[in-house]
Design an enzyme around this catalytic site. Structure first.
Site, mmCIF file in Angstrom:
data_model
loop_
_atom_site.group_PDB
_atom_site.id
_atom_site.type_symbol
_atom_site.label_atom_id
_atom_site.label_comp_id
_atom_site.label_asym_id
_atom_site.label_seq_id
_atom_site.Cartn_x
_atom_site.Cartn_y
_atom_site.Cartn_z
ATOM 1 C CG ASP A 40 24.824 37.074 21.844
ATOM 2 O OD1 ASP A 40 25.995 36.721 22.053
ATOM 3 O OD2 ASP A 40 24.041 37.433 22.736
ATOM 4 C CG ASP B 217 27.075 38.325 29.107
ATOM 5 O OD1 ASP B 217 26.827 39.257 28.329
ATOM 6 O OD2 ASP B 217 26.778 37.136 28.870
HETATM 7 C C1 GLA Z 1 24.258 36.497 25.656
HETATM 8 C C2 GLA Z 1 24.622 37.962 25.729
HETATM 9 C C3 GLA Z 1 23.671 38.696 26.640
HETATM 10 C C4 GLA Z 1 22.257 38.506 26.140
HETATM 11 C C5 GLA Z 1 21.955 37.025 26.031
HETATM 12 C C6 GLA Z 1 20.615 36.790 25.404
HETATM 13 O O1 GLA Z 1 24.485 35.863 26.863
HETATM 14 O O2 GLA Z 1 25.944 38.109 26.142
HETATM 15 O O3 GLA Z 1 23.998 40.061 26.689
HETATM 16 O O4 GLA Z 1 22.092 39.136 24.895
HETATM 17 O O5 GLA Z 1 22.910 36.345 25.263
HETATM 18 O O6 GLA Z 1 20.303 35.453 25.349
#
Ligand code: GLA
Length: 698
Positions: free
Chosen positions: A445, A502
């Protein structure tokens, strides 16, 4: 006159020819880019025929729109190169021919400016199988210089085009297409956030007048770099148009003797935007991505993020894993929350040791349980980031990038990836986890923008990923950045999946996936069935739509499976089984976007490369204006061949579909010409549903 031609020839056919020509020793310009020219075409004549007239108010000769337009030659638009010497004085180079080398279809052109001690090299590599031409520019200097701007090879854009399409977006709204009419002056995109970003996918499509998804001519560009790009699409006063792509300006913070653009991916299509889309999709899947095991079917994912967030509880995770496996999941991904004291997003990033409060016996009990269910195990990291509330930040506040009083993003700072000690630290922590556990997947991430743009940061991230991949070659990586904030062919050269968004809202995802398919294949595009009530939109959508939208790409689940009713679980199990039955050919298929005549319908046709089978996904995203569904035209079929088409899930239609369109009764044999010109007549259905039609050539 010097001339060169590039054809993406696979021995039998070419789809595009690009001709470069240079007056004497000057930099070359592209004098033709389009459908293949006959082999005997006289390139010098083409170059002469390309020259435009001169009239009052113009210079006596039109400056070339070269591969790197030079400010010193009266070029009336943006130059391809902006430099200063070590003392800060601007340099205005004038390049002269030095060398050329054609190696198969690959072409390298060398130009030099001895007065300033500079050499400029252009590299072109056409790929006959994918129809992508890769192009990049390298600049060398005898002594260190400051670089402000270096464009990858600059190409002309067609004048018979009314608009250009580039890509913006936002969190949970990635891949928004912008259509901008051409007009005198510049369409300028510059991403100064230091990562690719939701807002700045580095792609451009130029449809020629009248082109649609399925017909007409179009040109495609993609700049493969994760640190932020600059794009210039400029119409010059004389009507010519130029396209420049490079790193965002001023991101080389130190003087140096060598600079290089990232690769610019180019393609010409004679069959609409789909010709560009298919070329990009194939290139990503077959050339850019390096698969640990290309033959391994893409496993169905389960990701626990939206089920538990930071609330990790071993018995609960075991229960969830058992249910996910029962639905058909093949890989369990443990998301954020397993390390440090990570009970929310305010702390612990960079403390990459397992939290003993949540996992008193380490991760192995969960991993063993997951393996016992026949799934593999993946884990979340956000390596480039640090929370001020973390052991690492307390020990090494100087390892953070940017000012100590900078504005935080999600309570975090970026680490300075240019520092070898930072990369070593991260490598050791991650290697500790990956080396001591049976883990085959990392969700990587990157949840904030950088405090300032710096190309060294991107190079540092790439170096860390490369080192980890060399040490753990069987581990696949997913590129995530709050969803689709780091998607580009640079990161895809190091990862195998992208977390497109997301948003697990199937309606939003339908649209995002559709537009992302202009550049991305199924093989890399993650798509999950989310909770019944979507956590980012509040919308409640039927399980069929949620399941089929996920089945359009690399399928997974992300809800708490305990919320599923028996009916929902059964639908999900069936669609997942369907996906597994079809994933082998779909993973390698081309995604063609269809020109639906009903604006409420977002439809695509995934087609095997040999044309022997296809599946159409026609999402009804809204209520249609007209009462009966408009026929849906398919594409890229053999007009004279017969196809057997069948509607999946016909028994799920509502009672309000009262008529008897033939597809409701079972498979129908229809000619390709009918399917492409008359179009499929689909049964009436509610909005927020998906029609799935399978087809085979007989
Ligand atoms: C980001 C990612 C999510 C998740 C969160 C975890 O927002 O896009 O899918 O993994 O971090 O904190």
């Amino acid at each position: 006159m010097r001339t060169w031609r590039l054809d993406d020839h696979d021995g039998r056919t070419a789809r595009q020819t690009l001709v470069l020509a240079a007056r004497g020793d000057r930099l070359p310009q592209c004098v033709y880019w389009g459908p293949p020219l006959p082999p005997e075409a006289d390139l010098a004549t083409l170059a002469a025929a390309h020259a435009i007239d001169v009239t009052g108010g113009m210079l006596d000769e039109n400056p070339d729109l070269s591969l790197c337009p030079e400010a010193s030659r009266s070029f009336p638009g943006q130059p391809g190169l902006i430099l200063r010497d070590a003392g800060g004085t601007p340099i205005l180079p004038r390049f002269h021919y030095h060398s050329d080398k054609q190696d198969g279809e690959a072409l390298t052109l060398g130009y030099a400016d001895p007065d300033h001690g500079l050499t400029l090299t252009f590299h072109f590599a056409p790929d006959p199988a994918t129809r992508i031409i890769r192009a990049r520019t390298t600049l060398r200097a005898d002594s260190p210089i400051h670089l402000h701007w270096l464009a990858a090879p600059v190409l002309p854009a067609p004048q018979h085009s009314d608009e250009m399409i580039d890509v913006s977006g936002r969190w949970i709204g990635e891949f928004a297409l912008n259509r901008t009419p051409w007009s005198p002056g510049i369409r300028y995109r510059e991403n100064r956030t230091g990562r690719t970003g939701h807002e700045h996918f580095p792609g451009l499509l130029i449809p020629c007048t009248g082109a649609t998804n399925t017909q007409g001519e179009a040109y495609g560009f993609h700049y493969g770099w994760s640190g932020g790009h600059r794009m210039i699409a400029e119409e010059l006063p004389d009507g010519r148009r130029q396209i420049q792509f490079g790193h965002a300006t001023g991101k080389e913070l130190r003087p140096a003797t060598r600079f290089e653009s990232a690769e610019l991916h180019l393609t010409y299509s004679g069959y609409g935007l789909n010709g560009c889309a298919v070329a990009f999709q194939r290139h990503v899947r077959d050339r850019v991505v390096t698969w640990p095991d290309a033959a391994r079917p893409r496993p169905v994912h389960y990701n626990c993020w939206e089920a538990v967030y930071f609330d990790h509880d071993l018995p609960l995770l075991r229960d969830i894993a058992t249910r996910a496996a029962d639905l058909g999941a093949e890989r369990f991904v443990l998301d954020d929350g397993w390390f440090g004291q990570r009970d929310d997003d305010t702390r612990s990033l960079s403390d990459w040791t397992v939290d003993p409060r949540k996992y008193p016996d380490g991760l192995d009990p969960l991993i063993e349980h997951v393996h016992g269910l026949g799934m593999t195990f993946g884990i979340w990291f956000e390596p480039e980031m640090v929370n001020p509330d973390s052991d690492l930040h307390r020990a090494h506040p100087d390892w953070a990038l940017g000012a100590h009083d900078q504005t935080l993003g999600r309570q975090q700072k970026a680490l300075n990836m240019a520092l070898p000690e930072v990369r070593d630290f991260l490598f050791e922590r991650m290697a500790e986890i990956l080396g001591n556990h049976a883990i085959d997947y990392v969700k990587w991430d990157h949840n904030r923008v950088l405090p300032m743009p710096d190309a060294d940061q991107t190079r540092g991230s790439y170096a860390l990923i490369d080192r980890l991949r060399a040490a753990f070659p069987a581990v696949e990586i997913e590129s995530c950045a709050s969803g689709g904030g780091r998607i580009d062919f640079g990161i895809l050269g190091r990862t195998q999946r992208i977390w497109l968004s997301d948003s697990n809202d199937a309606l939003e995802r339908l649209r995002i996936q559709h537009d992302a398919a202009l550049f991305l294949p199924l093989a890399v595009t993650g798509s999950h069935v989310g909770p019944r009530r979507c956590h980012t939109s509040g919308r409640i959508l039927d399980i069929r739509l949620r399941a089929w939208v996920a089945a359009q790409r690399h399928m997974g689940f992300e809800m708490d499976p305990r919320e599923l009713t028996e009916h929902e679980a059964a639908v999900l199990r069936n669609v997942t089984a369907w996906w597994k039955d079809n994933r082998d050919w779909m993973t390698r298929a081309d995604i063609h976007r269809l020109d639906a005549s009903d604006p409420a319908v977002i439809a695509e046709q995934q087609q095997a490369r040999d044309g022997s089978r296809f599946v159409v996904f026609a999402g009804k995203a809204a209520t249609s204006t007209q009462i009966a569904p408009r026929p849906l035209r398919l594409t890229s079929l053999e007009p004279g061949a017969t196809y057997r088409v069948a509607l999946c899930d016909a028994d799920a239609l509502p009672a309000l579909s009262r008529g008897t369109p033939l597809l409701k009764d079972g498979p129908v044999d229809l000619p390709g010409a009918w399917l492409m010109h008359h179009g499929l007549v689909l049964p009436w259905d509610f909005p927020e549903t998906m029609a799935v039609i399978e087809g085979r050539r007989l």
